[in-house]
Design a protein around this motif. Structure first.
Motif, PDB file in Angstrom:
ATOM      1  N   ILE A   1       0.843  -1.207   0.000  1.00 21.56           N
ATOM      2  CA  ILE A   1       0.000   0.000   0.000  1.00 21.56           C
ATOM      3  C   ILE A   1       0.874   1.251   0.000  1.00 21.56           C
ATOM      4  O   ILE A   1       0.637   2.207  -0.741  1.00 21.56           O
ATOM      5  N   THR A   2       1.921   1.238   0.867  1.00 22.55           N
ATOM      6  CA  THR A   2       2.836   2.379   0.913  1.00 22.55           C
ATOM      7  C   THR A   2       3.524   2.572  -0.434  1.00 22.55           C
ATOM      8  O   THR A   2       3.646   3.696  -0.946  1.00 22.55           O
ATOM      9  N   SER A   3       3.984   1.456  -1.010  1.00 26.84           N
ATOM     10  CA  SER A   3       4.625   1.545  -2.327  1.00 26.84           C
ATOM     11  C   SER A   3       3.648   2.041  -3.391  1.00 26.84           C
ATOM     12  O   SER A   3       4.013   2.833  -4.272  1.00 26.84           O
ATOM     13  N   ALA A   4       2.394   1.571  -3.282  1.00 28.70           N
ATOM     14  CA  ALA A   4       1.387   2.022  -4.253  1.00 28.70           C
ATOM     15  C   ALA A   4       1.134   3.514  -4.122  1.00 28.70           C
ATOM     16  O   ALA A   4       1.010   4.237  -5.120  1.00 28.70           O
ATOM     17  N   HIS A   5       1.077   4.002  -2.858  1.00 28.24           N
ATOM     18  CA  HIS A   5       0.897   5.442  -2.644  1.00 28.24           C
ATOM     19  C   HIS A   5       2.080   6.224  -3.224  1.00 28.24           C
ATOM     20  O   HIS A   5       1.893   7.276  -3.862  1.00 28.24           O
ATOM     21  N   GLU A   6       3.288   5.689  -3.007  1.00 27.95           N
ATOM     22  CA  GLU A   6       4.467   6.370  -3.561  1.00 27.95           C
ATOM     23  C   GLU A   6       4.425   6.364  -5.090  1.00 27.95           C
ATOM     24  O   GLU A   6       4.737   7.370  -5.735  1.00 27.95           O
ATOM     25  N   LYS A   7       4.022   5.223  -5.671  1.00 31.48           N
ATOM     26  CA  LYS A   7       3.934   5.158  -7.128  1.00 31.48           C
ATOM     27  C   LYS A   7       2.862   6.106  -7.656  1.00 31.48           C
ATOM     28  O   LYS A   7       3.047   6.746  -8.697  1.00 31.48           O
ATOM     29  N   ILE A   8       1.740   6.170  -6.927  1.00 28.97           N
ATOM     30  CA  ILE A   8       0.678   7.103  -7.347  1.00 28.97           C
ATOM     31  C   ILE A   8       1.177   8.534  -7.290  1.00 28.97           C
ATOM     32  O   ILE A   8       0.921   9.344  -8.194  1.00 28.97           O
ATOM     33  N   SER A   9       1.926   8.851  -6.213  1.00 30.05           N
ATOM     34  CA  SER A   9       2.483  10.202  -6.102  1.00 30.05           C
ATOM     35  C   SER A   9       3.462  10.480  -7.235  1.00 30.05           C
ATOM     36  O   SER A   9       3.444  11.557  -7.847  1.00 30.05           O
ATOM     37  N   GLU A  10       4.333   9.490  -7.543  1.00 30.87           N
ATOM     38  CA  GLU A  10       5.263   9.658  -8.659  1.00 30.87           C
ATOM     39  C   GLU A  10       4.525   9.796  -9.983  1.00 30.87           C
ATOM     40  O   GLU A  10       4.897  10.604 -10.838  1.00 30.87           O
ATOM     41  N   CYS A  11       3.469   9.005 -10.150  1.00 25.76           N
ATOM     42  CA  CYS A  11       2.683   9.096 -11.383  1.00 25.76           C
ATOM     43  C   CYS A  11       2.028  10.469 -11.515  1.00 25.76           C
ATOM     44  O   CYS A  11       1.976  11.050 -12.616  1.00 25.76           O
ATOM     45  N   LYS A  12       1.529  11.005 -10.391  1.00 28.27           N
ATOM     46  CA  LYS A  12       0.949  12.343 -10.436  1.00 28.27           C
ATOM     47  C   LYS A  12       1.999  13.375 -10.837  1.00 28.27           C
ATOM     48  O   LYS A  12       1.732  14.275 -11.653  1.00 28.27           O
ATOM     49  N   LYS A  13       3.216  13.221 -10.271  1.00 29.15           N
ATOM     50  CA  LYS A  13       4.292  14.138 -10.659  1.00 29.15           C
ATOM     51  C   LYS A  13       4.637  13.983 -12.136  1.00 29.15           C
ATOM     52  O   LYS A  13       4.865  14.980 -12.838  1.00 29.15           O
ATOM     53  N   GLU A  14       4.688  12.737 -12.613  1.00 29.01           N
ATOM     54  CA  GLU A  14       4.967  12.498 -14.025  1.00 29.01           C
ATOM     55  C   GLU A  14       3.883  13.112 -14.900  1.00 29.01           C
ATOM     56  O   GLU A  14       4.163  13.678 -15.960  1.00 29.01           O
TER      57      GLU A  14
END
Length: 211
Positions: free
Chosen positions: A93-106
């Motif tokens: 879940i934490t990794s997914a949140h980080e990936k979602i945050s990175e995806c939003k930045k991308e």
């Protein structure tokens, strides 16, 4: 409802069955048989039979205890496994949140890049509508030459205009001086029309006589 404790369960079993149920019943039966075997005289055959029976009951209790221990160990391992799974899920879940945050930045970077590209394309279209630098420099050189020519023509016109102004000023000065000179001259010989006619006739007569 609150959690049911072990004491409450045992109490309920004892109320239902005085000897208990399941493992408790076996242990109670084993204790009663052992007490009876110790206190009551019996023949060797009967004693051996009771002894074998107690061994069987004890084996059942041991088997039940081992099964319970195995279930307990299995439950402990399951709990540990569940804790690991829960920990993995939390990490995922934490990794997914980080990936979602990175995806939003991308996505934000992609939007900014897209906007910049659109602006660049618009500027490129505007630039393409104008001549290139070499052609612009040629046009500027031609305009400079034309401007220089116009500047030279203006200087010539200004010089001619200044000369005409000076000549006109001199002419006006000469006219004024001539007028002043004429005004100062005395008029001693007033002339009228009759005398001019007489003088004209007198001048014509000698000429006729000469002829």
């Amino acid at each position: 409802m609150g959690a049911v404790t072990d004491d409450e369960v045992i109490r309920k079993r004892l109320l239902i069955d005085g000897d208990g149920a399941g493992d408790d019943r076996r242990i109670n039966v084993l204790l009663k048989s052992f007490t009876k075997w110790c206190n009551s005289p019996a023949t060797p055959e009967e004693g051996f039979t009771q002894h074998q029976r107690m061994h069987g009951t004890l084996a059942q209790c041991e088997f039940s205890m081992l099964k319970t221990l195995m279930v307990y160990d299995m439950n402990i391992r399951e709990m540990e496994n569940y804790e690991k799974i829960y920990s993995n899920i939390e990490e995922n879940i934490t990794s997914a949140h980080e990936k979602i945050s990175e995806c939003k930045k991308e996505i934000q970077r992609a939007k900014r890049i897209r906007k910049n590209r659109q602006e660049y394309d618009a500027l490129a279209k505007v630039i393409q509508q104008h001549p290139d630098r070499h052609e612009t420099l040629k046009q500027l050189e031609a305009l400079d030459k034309e401007l220089q020519q116009l500047s030279d023509i203006k200087e010539n016109v200004d010089a001619k205009l200044e000369l005409r102004k000076k000549q006109f000023h001199v002419l006006l000065s000469t006219i004024q001086e001539l007028q002043q000179t004429l005004d100062k001259l005395p008029c001693h010989f007033p002339l009228d029309d009759d005398k001019l006619e007489t003088d004209g006739n007198n001048q014509e007569s000698p000429m006729e006589n000469g002829e």
